[in-house]
Design a protein around this motif. Sequence first.
Motif: not given
Length: 189
Positions: A36-42, A47-48, A67-72
Amino acid sequence: MPQNPAMTATMNPPRPRSFLLFALLAAAACFSARLAADEILNPGGEDVPKIEVTSSMLGYRDTLRFYILDEGKAVLRVQIGNKDTKFPVTARLHTFDEGVGDKEVRKWINNQHSDGLFADAPEPAGTHEIPPASCQAKSHKLIKEVEEHFGKFKRYKVTFEIKNVPPLGGHKVKDFTDEATVHVKTAGR
């Protein structure tokens, strides 16, 4: 010296079944906490991919930054108002299903500011409002005055900040500061 079996049993009593249950529950809690840990989006990452929209068919509009994050798999949409120099900032985090690719996400982004050209664009699996307290214009600088057929405008470089965003749908948006171009109408129709 031989030990009395009755005496050994009282010195080392057998552990109750509840101890085993407690140990299993503790292990499961640790495992599920990792899941359940939150995925950190930067969004402030070097490179974003970013897309900025400042105009429409009718002229300059509120500025949109995508901002396109986590490969879309997620898109942070920041909107900066252009009615005056208060530059109100709002933001939303849109998340997409695992099978959605970058090309499809870009179609969805295009539909957010155009005439909805792409009927096959995916819809977000989740949309999460960023709290207003987390979105703020920090400063602005007049770049130049421009005149278009639809009026006179002042072009500003606006520095904005997104910070202290609570976890949203399994994601944590990392604090960042960025700049965007915003046009404020001064005269015309």
